[in-house]
Design a protein around this motif. Sequence first.
Motif, PDB file in Angstrom:
ATOM      1  N   ALA A  33       3.837  18.803   1.425  1.00  0.00           N
ATOM      2  CA  ALA A  33       3.379  17.618   0.682  1.00  0.00           C
ATOM      3  C   ALA A  33       3.828  16.335   1.371  1.00  0.00           C
ATOM      4  O   ALA A  33       3.066  15.365   1.459  1.00  0.00           O
ATOM      5  CB  ALA A  33       3.894  17.667  -0.746  1.00  0.00           C
ATOM      6  N   VAL A  34       5.050  16.325   1.883  1.00  0.00           N
ATOM      7  CA  VAL A  34       5.541  15.150   2.603  1.00  0.00           C
ATOM      8  C   VAL A  34       4.684  14.910   3.840  1.00  0.00           C
ATOM      9  O   VAL A  34       4.336  13.759   4.147  1.00  0.00           O
ATOM     10  CB  VAL A  34       7.032  15.324   2.978  1.00  0.00           C
ATOM     11  N   THR A  35       4.296  15.955   4.536  1.00  0.00           N
ATOM     12  CA  THR A  35       3.430  15.815   5.711  1.00  0.00           C
ATOM     13  C   THR A  35       2.123  15.121   5.341  1.00  0.00           C
ATOM     14  O   THR A  35       1.639  14.246   6.062  1.00  0.00           O
ATOM     15  CB  THR A  35       3.140  17.193   6.337  1.00  0.00           C
ATOM     16  N   GLU A  36       1.550  15.482   4.182  1.00  0.00           N
ATOM     17  CA  GLU A  36       0.282  14.890   3.758  1.00  0.00           C
ATOM     18  C   GLU A  36       0.414  13.419   3.376  1.00  0.00           C
ATOM     19  O   GLU A  36      -0.586  12.705   3.301  1.00  0.00           O
ATOM     20  CB  GLU A  36      -0.314  15.701   2.616  1.00  0.00           C
ATOM     21  N   LEU A  37       1.629  12.961   3.150  1.00  0.00           N
ATOM     22  CA  LEU A  37       1.844  11.545   2.838  1.00  0.00           C
ATOM     23  C   LEU A  37       1.562  10.659   4.055  1.00  0.00           C
ATOM     24  O   LEU A  37       1.291   9.477   3.908  1.00  0.00           O
ATOM     25  CB  LEU A  37       3.275  11.352   2.333  1.00  0.00           C
ATOM     26  N   GLY A  38       1.598  11.258   5.254  1.00  0.00           N
ATOM     27  CA  GLY A  38       1.220  10.524   6.465  1.00  0.00           C
ATOM     28  C   GLY A  38       2.240   9.494   6.925  1.00  0.00           C
ATOM     29  O   GLY A  38       1.875   8.463   7.493  1.00  0.00           O
ATOM     30  N   LEU A  39       3.511   9.771   6.703  1.00  0.00           N
ATOM     31  CA  LEU A  39       4.558   8.830   7.127  1.00  0.00           C
ATOM     32  C   LEU A  39       4.661   8.783   8.645  1.00  0.00           C
ATOM     33  O   LEU A  39       4.369   9.757   9.341  1.00  0.00           O
ATOM     34  CB  LEU A  39       5.901   9.249   6.531  1.00  0.00           C
ATOM     35  N   ARG A  40       5.123   7.627   9.145  1.00  0.00           N
ATOM     36  CA  ARG A  40       5.356   7.442  10.575  1.00  0.00           C
ATOM     37  C   ARG A  40       6.825   7.106  10.813  1.00  0.00           C
ATOM     38  O   ARG A  40       7.517   6.650   9.903  1.00  0.00           O
ATOM     39  CB  ARG A  40       4.482   6.310  11.112  1.00  0.00           C
ATOM     40  N   LYS A  41       7.251   7.301  12.026  1.00  0.00           N
ATOM     41  CA  LYS A  41       8.625   6.943  12.384  1.00  0.00           C
ATOM     42  C   LYS A  41       8.835   5.459  12.103  1.00  0.00           C
ATOM     43  O   LYS A  41       7.974   4.628  12.404  1.00  0.00           O
ATOM     44  CB  LYS A  41       8.897   7.235  13.867  1.00  0.00           C
ATOM     45  N   GLY A  42       9.962   5.144  11.485  1.00  0.00           N
ATOM     46  CA  GLY A  42      10.277   3.763  11.156  1.00  0.00           C
ATOM     47  C   GLY A  42       9.821   3.326   9.779  1.00  0.00           C
ATOM     48  O   GLY A  42      10.151   2.221   9.340  1.00  0.00           O
ATOM     49  N   ASP A  43       9.048   4.160   9.082  1.00  0.00           N
ATOM     50  CA  ASP A  43       8.599   3.806   7.733  1.00  0.00           C
ATOM     51  C   ASP A  43       9.760   3.794   6.746  1.00  0.00           C
ATOM     52  O   ASP A  43      10.817   4.371   6.991  1.00  0.00           O
ATOM     53  CB  ASP A  43       7.528   4.796   7.248  1.00  0.00           C
ATOM     54  N   ARG A  44       9.496   3.144   5.611  1.00  0.00           N
ATOM     55  CA  ARG A  44      10.456   3.074   4.508  1.00  0.00           C
ATOM     56  C   ARG A  44       9.831   3.788   3.310  1.00  0.00           C
ATOM     57  O   ARG A  44       8.757   3.406   2.866  1.00  0.00           O
ATOM     58  CB  ARG A  44      10.756   1.616   4.157  1.00  0.00           C
ATOM     59  N   VAL A  45      10.514   4.824   2.796  1.00  0.00           N
ATOM     60  CA  VAL A  45       9.946   5.651   1.742  1.00  0.00           C
ATOM     61  C   VAL A  45      10.956   5.864   0.623  1.00  0.00           C
ATOM     62  O   VAL A  45      12.156   5.968   0.858  1.00  0.00           O
ATOM     63  CB  VAL A  45       9.457   7.006   2.311  1.00  0.00           C
ATOM     64  N   LEU A  46      10.433   5.937  -0.601  1.00  0.00           N
ATOM     65  CA  LEU A  46      11.242   6.200  -1.785  1.00  0.00           C
ATOM     66  C   LEU A  46      10.825   7.529  -2.384  1.00  0.00           C
ATOM     67  O   LEU A  46       9.639   7.783  -2.600  1.00  0.00           O
ATOM     68  CB  LEU A  46      11.021   5.102  -2.835  1.00  0.00           C
ATOM     69  N   ASP A  47      11.803   8.371  -2.683  1.00  0.00           N
ATOM     70  CA  ASP A  47      11.588   9.563  -3.496  1.00  0.00           C
ATOM     71  C   ASP A  47      11.932   9.150  -4.924  1.00  0.00           C
ATOM     72  O   ASP A  47      13.098   9.027  -5.288  1.00  0.00           O
ATOM     73  CB  ASP A  47      12.482  10.697  -3.005  1.00  0.00           C
ATOM     74  N   SER A 105       9.821  -6.552  -3.746  1.00  0.00           N
ATOM     75  CA  SER A 105       8.383  -6.297  -3.778  1.00  0.00           C
ATOM     76  C   SER A 105       7.865  -6.050  -2.368  1.00  0.00           C
ATOM     77  O   SER A 105       8.307  -6.698  -1.404  1.00  0.00           O
ATOM     78  CB  SER A 105       7.646  -7.491  -4.388  1.00  0.00           C
ATOM     79  N   GLU A 106       6.961  -5.090  -2.242  1.00  0.00           N
ATOM     80  CA  GLU A 106       6.295  -4.753  -0.977  1.00  0.00           C
ATOM     81  C   GLU A 106       7.276  -4.398   0.131  1.00  0.00           C
ATOM     82  O   GLU A 106       7.021  -4.629   1.305  1.00  0.00           O
ATOM     83  CB  GLU A 106       5.358  -5.882  -0.536  1.00  0.00           C
ATOM     84  N   SER A 107       8.407  -3.785  -0.247  1.00  0.00           N
ATOM     85  CA  SER A 107       9.424  -3.447   0.746  1.00  0.00           C
ATOM     86  C   SER A 107       9.309  -2.024   1.279  1.00  0.00           C
ATOM     87  O   SER A 107      10.023  -1.653   2.212  1.00  0.00           O
ATOM     88  CB  SER A 107      10.824  -3.655   0.153  1.00  0.00           C
ATOM     89  N   ARG A 132       4.444  -2.205  -7.168  1.00  0.00           N
ATOM     90  CA  ARG A 132       5.107  -3.466  -6.830  1.00  0.00           C
ATOM     91  C   ARG A 132       5.961  -3.337  -5.575  1.00  0.00           C
ATOM     92  O   ARG A 132       5.992  -4.234  -4.729  1.00  0.00           O
ATOM     93  CB  ARG A 132       5.995  -3.937  -7.994  1.00  0.00           C
ATOM     94  N   VAL A 133       6.652  -2.200  -5.431  1.00  0.00           N
ATOM     95  CA  VAL A 133       7.604  -2.071  -4.318  1.00  0.00           C
ATOM     96  C   VAL A 133       6.955  -1.543  -3.037  1.00  0.00           C
ATOM     97  O   VAL A 133       7.613  -1.445  -2.006  1.00  0.00           O
ATOM     98  CB  VAL A 133       8.813  -1.193  -4.710  1.00  0.00           C
ATOM     99  N   VAL A 134       5.656  -1.224  -3.091  1.00  0.00           N
ATOM    100  CA  VAL A 134       4.950  -0.700  -1.921  1.00  0.00           C
ATOM    101  C   VAL A 134       4.014  -1.770  -1.362  1.00  0.00           C
ATOM    102  O   VAL A 134       3.355  -2.483  -2.113  1.00  0.00           O
ATOM    103  CB  VAL A 134       4.157   0.579  -2.303  1.00  0.00           C
ATOM    104  N   ARG A 135       3.958  -1.860  -0.047  1.00  0.00           N
ATOM    105  CA  ARG A 135       3.067  -2.827   0.606  1.00  0.00           C
ATOM    106  C   ARG A 135       1.612  -2.459   0.343  1.00  0.00           C
ATOM    107  O   ARG A 135       1.287  -1.296   0.101  1.00  0.00           O
ATOM    108  CB  ARG A 135       3.335  -2.852   2.113  1.00  0.00           C
ATOM    109  N   PRO A 136       0.703  -3.443   0.384  1.00  0.00           N
ATOM    110  CA  PRO A 136      -0.719  -3.126   0.272  1.00  0.00           C
ATOM    111  C   PRO A 136      -1.119  -2.091   1.325  1.00  0.00           C
ATOM    112  O   PRO A 136      -0.667  -2.148   2.469  1.00  0.00           O
ATOM    113  CB  PRO A 136      -1.396  -4.469   0.519  1.00  0.00           C
ATOM    114  N   ALA A 137      -1.939  -1.141   0.916  1.00  0.00           N
ATOM    115  CA  ALA A 137      -2.388  -0.012   1.744  1.00  0.00           C
ATOM    116  C   ALA A 137      -1.303   1.031   1.963  1.00  0.00           C
ATOM    117  O   ALA A 137      -1.508   2.012   2.675  1.00  0.00           O
ATOM    118  CB  ALA A 137      -2.961  -0.468   3.084  1.00  0.00           C
ATOM    119  N   GLY A 138      -0.130   0.845   1.338  1.00  0.00           N
ATOM    120  CA  GLY A 138       0.888   1.882   1.346  1.00  0.00           C
ATOM    121  C   GLY A 138       0.439   3.040   0.463  1.00  0.00           C
ATOM    122  O   GLY A 138      -0.581   2.967  -0.226  1.00  0.00           O
ATOM    123  N   THR A 139       1.185   4.133   0.483  1.00  0.00           N
ATOM    124  CA  THR A 139       0.720   5.352  -0.178  1.00  0.00           C
ATOM    125  C   THR A 139       1.683   5.858  -1.249  1.00  0.00           C
ATOM    126  O   THR A 139       2.878   5.561  -1.241  1.00  0.00           O
ATOM    127  CB  THR A 139       0.484   6.464   0.857  1.00  0.00           C
TER     128      THR A 139
END
Length: 199
Positions: A33-47, A105-107, A132-139
């Motif tokens: 499931a994490v793979t399908e989220l499409g994260l890239r190196k350097g991204d910021r993610v919240l569980d 916001s958008e962090s 609120r805490v995700v940038r536009p086009a974030g997932t």
Amino acid sequence: MSDDHTHVQEFFGSRAADWDARFPDDGPVYAAAVTELGLRKGDRVLDAGCGTGRALPPLRDAVGPSGVALGADLTPAMLEAAVRAGRDRAGQLLLADVAGLPLRSESLDAVFAAGLVAHLPNPSENLRELARVVRPAGTLALFHPIGRAALAARQGRRITPDDLRAETNLRPLLSGSGWRLTSYVDEDSRFLALAVRLP
């Protein structure tokens, strides 16, 4: 603290110590499931609603050492179990409510939320806070390691028409909360709804 919060903390607090032992085979499904989220190196993610932090190791692997992985949960006992399992090494743990996250916001680039939707006291507002805490086009990934029917059977109940995770309910809920549903899978082996943050 609201009654909703107290109920959630009591429910999960009493189960935290043996939570991972109850579901020992979920690791590969979380990683997929994490793979399908499409994260890239350097991204910021919240569980969000991280529980014992089972998603944090694959999230850390996805964002790499230059990225940021955070785990937020309302239940102290769950975070303590995450520390005992060593998952605090994969991401920073926060004792926090998704109704009011201590984040700018958008962090973030993405949010992963396993089993969270059913426990939200105000789903529309709470999903809006995640937006609120995700940038536009974030997932956003709404995930469960088994599908709705399998979960209902495990709990000895039937799926009802008002189930928030039904696609006909989830799509408008997300769109009214700042998200657009882009993918929906509900199989016995997993539930995964992916959404993108609207501008």
